[in-house]
Motif scaffolding. Structure first.
Motif, PDB file in Angstrom:
ATOM      1  N   ARG A 304       0.827  -1.205   0.000  1.00  0.00           N
ATOM      2  CA  ARG A 304       0.000   0.000   0.000  1.00  0.00           C
ATOM      3  C   ARG A 304       0.861   1.255   0.000  1.00  0.00           C
ATOM      4  O   ARG A 304       0.614   2.209  -0.744  1.00  0.00           O
ATOM      5  CB  ARG A 304      -0.929  -0.002   1.216  1.00  0.00           C
ATOM      6  CG  ARG A 304      -1.905   1.157   1.187  1.00  0.00           C
ATOM      7  CD  ARG A 304      -3.016   1.075   2.189  1.00  0.00           C
ATOM      8  NE  ARG A 304      -2.939   0.037   3.153  1.00  0.00           N
ATOM      9  CZ  ARG A 304      -3.176   0.221   4.457  1.00  0.00           C
ATOM     10  NH1 ARG A 304      -3.460   1.432   4.914  1.00  0.00           N
ATOM     11  NH2 ARG A 304      -3.135  -0.792   5.302  1.00  0.00           N
ATOM     12  N   TRP A 308       1.000   4.090  -3.005  1.00  0.00           N
ATOM     13  CA  TRP A 308       0.767   5.523  -2.777  1.00  0.00           C
ATOM     14  C   TRP A 308       1.956   6.353  -3.275  1.00  0.00           C
ATOM     15  O   TRP A 308       1.775   7.389  -3.932  1.00  0.00           O
ATOM     16  CB  TRP A 308       0.553   5.785  -1.294  1.00  0.00           C
ATOM     17  CG  TRP A 308      -0.833   5.525  -0.797  1.00  0.00           C
ATOM     18  CD1 TRP A 308      -1.228   4.564   0.093  1.00  0.00           C
ATOM     19  CD2 TRP A 308      -2.031   6.243  -1.137  1.00  0.00           C
ATOM     20  NE1 TRP A 308      -2.573   4.629   0.321  1.00  0.00           N
ATOM     21  CE2 TRP A 308      -3.096   5.656  -0.416  1.00  0.00           C
ATOM     22  CE3 TRP A 308      -2.294   7.325  -1.976  1.00  0.00           C
ATOM     23  CZ2 TRP A 308      -4.403   6.122  -0.520  1.00  0.00           C
ATOM     24  CZ3 TRP A 308      -3.603   7.779  -2.076  1.00  0.00           C
ATOM     25  CH2 TRP A 308      -4.637   7.185  -1.360  1.00  0.00           C
ATOM     26  N   LEU A 330      -5.725   4.440  -9.259  1.00  0.00           N
ATOM     27  CA  LEU A 330      -6.049   4.849  -7.897  1.00  0.00           C
ATOM     28  C   LEU A 330      -7.543   4.683  -7.624  1.00  0.00           C
ATOM     29  O   LEU A 330      -7.942   4.167  -6.572  1.00  0.00           O
ATOM     30  CB  LEU A 330      -5.629   6.301  -7.692  1.00  0.00           C
ATOM     31  CG  LEU A 330      -5.772   6.893  -6.289  1.00  0.00           C
ATOM     32  CD1 LEU A 330      -4.857   6.186  -5.311  1.00  0.00           C
ATOM     33  CD2 LEU A 330      -5.457   8.377  -6.318  1.00  0.00           C
ATOM     34  N   TYR A 334      -9.306   2.101  -4.987  1.00  0.00           N
ATOM     35  CA  TYR A 334     -10.106   2.626  -3.891  1.00  0.00           C
ATOM     36  C   TYR A 334     -11.547   2.123  -3.961  1.00  0.00           C
ATOM     37  O   TYR A 334     -12.168   1.838  -2.931  1.00  0.00           O
ATOM     38  CB  TYR A 334     -10.082   4.153  -3.900  1.00  0.00           C
ATOM     39  CG  TYR A 334     -10.627   4.753  -2.624  1.00  0.00           C
ATOM     40  CD1 TYR A 334      -9.954   4.577  -1.416  1.00  0.00           C
ATOM     41  CD2 TYR A 334     -11.819   5.459  -2.624  1.00  0.00           C
ATOM     42  CE1 TYR A 334     -10.445   5.104  -0.247  1.00  0.00           C
ATOM     43  CE2 TYR A 334     -12.323   5.992  -1.451  1.00  0.00           C
ATOM     44  CZ  TYR A 334     -11.634   5.813  -0.268  1.00  0.00           C
ATOM     45  OH  TYR A 334     -12.141   6.329   0.891  1.00  0.00           O
ATOM     46  N   PHE A 358     -10.511   6.729   3.385  1.00  0.00           N
ATOM     47  CA  PHE A 358      -9.324   7.183   2.654  1.00  0.00           C
ATOM     48  C   PHE A 358      -8.278   7.765   3.601  1.00  0.00           C
ATOM     49  O   PHE A 358      -7.074   7.692   3.336  1.00  0.00           O
ATOM     50  CB  PHE A 358      -9.714   8.216   1.591  1.00  0.00           C
ATOM     51  CG  PHE A 358     -10.157   9.544   2.138  1.00  0.00           C
ATOM     52  CD1 PHE A 358      -9.252  10.581   2.275  1.00  0.00           C
ATOM     53  CD2 PHE A 358     -11.467   9.741   2.521  1.00  0.00           C
ATOM     54  CE1 PHE A 358      -9.651  11.811   2.789  1.00  0.00           C
ATOM     55  CE2 PHE A 358     -11.884  10.963   3.032  1.00  0.00           C
ATOM     56  CZ  PHE A 358     -10.972  12.002   3.169  1.00  0.00           C
ATOM     57  N   ASP A 361      -6.541   4.770   5.074  1.00  0.00           N
ATOM     58  CA  ASP A 361      -5.817   4.122   3.983  1.00  0.00           C
ATOM     59  C   ASP A 361      -4.511   4.853   3.675  1.00  0.00           C
ATOM     60  O   ASP A 361      -3.477   4.229   3.415  1.00  0.00           O
ATOM     61  CB  ASP A 361      -6.724   4.099   2.752  1.00  0.00           C
ATOM     62  CG  ASP A 361      -6.212   3.172   1.676  1.00  0.00           C
ATOM     63  OD1 ASP A 361      -5.886   2.017   2.003  1.00  0.00           O
ATOM     64  OD2 ASP A 361      -6.126   3.596   0.517  1.00  0.00           O
ATOM     65  N   LEU A 362      -4.538   6.153   3.728  1.00  0.00           N
ATOM     66  CA  LEU A 362      -3.364   6.958   3.405  1.00  0.00           C
ATOM     67  C   LEU A 362      -2.394   7.047   4.573  1.00  0.00           C
ATOM     68  O   LEU A 362      -1.171   6.957   4.402  1.00  0.00           O
ATOM     69  CB  LEU A 362      -3.804   8.358   2.989  1.00  0.00           C
ATOM     70  CG  LEU A 362      -2.700   9.386   2.706  1.00  0.00           C
ATOM     71  CD1 LEU A 362      -1.845   8.922   1.531  1.00  0.00           C
ATOM     72  CD2 LEU A 362      -3.300  10.751   2.411  1.00  0.00           C
TER      73      LEU A 362
END
Length: 384
Positions: A304, A308, A330, A334, A358, A361-362
């Motif tokens: 992940r 990113w 992306l 998602y 999100f 996730d980030l």
């Protein structure tokens, strides 16, 4: 000029390598969310062969390390009100308040299923949760045990019956425990971290490669416990739900109880600072996990982070058509993840997890890196 030569001439080997990194990381991510975590929503414990004809009597063992009136007044009534005909609650009080202990003993008049035992607290000889559980397990009258804590409460009156039915098909049962919802981004990130890290070991157990449970909601038989000579790693104040469970778990003896009615909710005692200290404390057991477990958990988080970073690089320096392609990847990723997270959250009884996912996730890969740095320093709370 071939197609490959055209691509190389237009984007250079750096652009081709960046695309390869993005696609590889995306494939790893889709594998985890579609084929690993995807096992959770579709799992049914009833597909396992039966070992008992009916749900057995159960002993619920709860260590208590303080004069916890909130537990007595709020959580204990939820436990004794469970819709199950044959169970006892064994409370192990670790303390020195004689009046509080007498009040606990008198609970038996109102709740005949409650048994209380005491370990006298002596500052010179600290008592660990494992020691308290040892006393509670030996005091329990039933073969089948469910362990929980004073910090967690059941979300329905069917929790114990579902865990007990799990024993009809397994000698070890593991359930889910989320975190208490509250306002704020910090609380959301804590809840998402708990849910998605639980998804790791729940999905692995469903596949037949169990390696842990959660200390607030797990069970096993006395036979397994005494057959393993009790808890392992006695020099640590942690490990009863992972290091010990790794000793008694096998692909054939573990049942996963997945239902919103079988879930518990853990109270929170602070924000992200409290959560970081808590996660760091329990993460001290991870170096003792089998290598395959650390690899299995690390691949998702690492892929992940790599995805990113690769997308960010593409959006920053590559031509517009390359940026469109990276943005499309992306969005695909998602979309798949939010769809799967919604299914997992529904199965575990979590609410309102998708709208802000999100953020988790980030940020979670960077939070994991922070925890890794913090864990380079020995946590003295762990060791006895």
């Amino acid at each position: 000029m071939t197609f490959i030569d055209t691509i190389l001439a237009h984007y250079g080997w750096q652009g081709v390598a960046l695309a390869g990194v993005m696609l590889t990381a995306l494939c790893v991510q889709l594998y985890y969310f579609l084929f690993v975590y995807g096992r959770i929503p579709s799992y049914r414990i009833g597909r396992r062969p039966a070992r008992l004809r009916e749900a057995p009597p159960v002993s619920v063992v709860i260590p208590m390390f303080s004069e916890d009136n909130a537990f007595v007044e709020q959580t204990l009534p939820r436990i004794v009100a469970q819709e199950y005909p044959d169970f006892e609650v064994v409370i192990v009080y670790v303390g020195s308040d004689a009046d509080f202990y007498e009040d606990l003993v008198r609970l038996r008049h109102a709740f005949p299923c409650v048994t209380v035992t005491k370990i006298q607290l002596d500052p010179r000889f600290p008592i660990s949760p494992k020691m308290a559980l040892n006393v509670g397990i030996k005091s329990a009258h039933n073969e089948h045990l469910v362990l929980t804590t004073t910090d967690a409460y059941p979300l329905s009156d069917r929790w114990l019956s579902l865990m007990a039915k799990g024993f009809m098909r397994a000698e070890v049962v593991v359930g889910y425990c989320g975190l208490e919802p509250a306002r704020g981004i910090g609380n959301y990130l804590m809840r998402a971290w708990r849910m998605m890290h639980a998804a790791d070991w729940l999905a692995s157990a469903v596949k037949g490669r169990p390696y842990r449970g959660i200390r607030h909601n797990l069970g096993f038989t006395k036979t397994l416990y005494f057959g393993a000579n009790g808890f392992t790693h006695l020099n640590m104040n942690i490990g009863e739900d992972d290091l010990f469970m790794q000793k008694i778990m096998t692909p054939a003896n573990v049942g996963v109880v997945l239902s919103p009615r079988a879930a518990l909710c853990e109270k929170t005692w602070g924000g992200l600072g409290w959560w970081t200290r808590t996660v760091r404390f329990f993460d001290a057991a991870k170096p003792y996990y089998p290598r395959w477990v650390r690899t299995y958990v690390g691949w998702e988080m690492g892929s992940r982070l790599l995805f990113w970073l690769a997308v960010a690089c593409a959006l920053a320096v590559m031509p517009w058509e390359y940026k469109i392609g990276a943005g499309a990847l992306l969005l695909v990723r998602y979309g798949v993840i939010v769809w799967q997270v919604r299914r997992i959250a529904r199965r575990l009884g979590e609410r309102r997890m998708c709208g802000r996912y999100f953020l988790y996730d980030l940020l979670s890969p960077f939070y994991a890196l922070l925890l890794g740095v913090l864990n380079l320093r020995k946590d003295e709370r762990v060791w006895r």
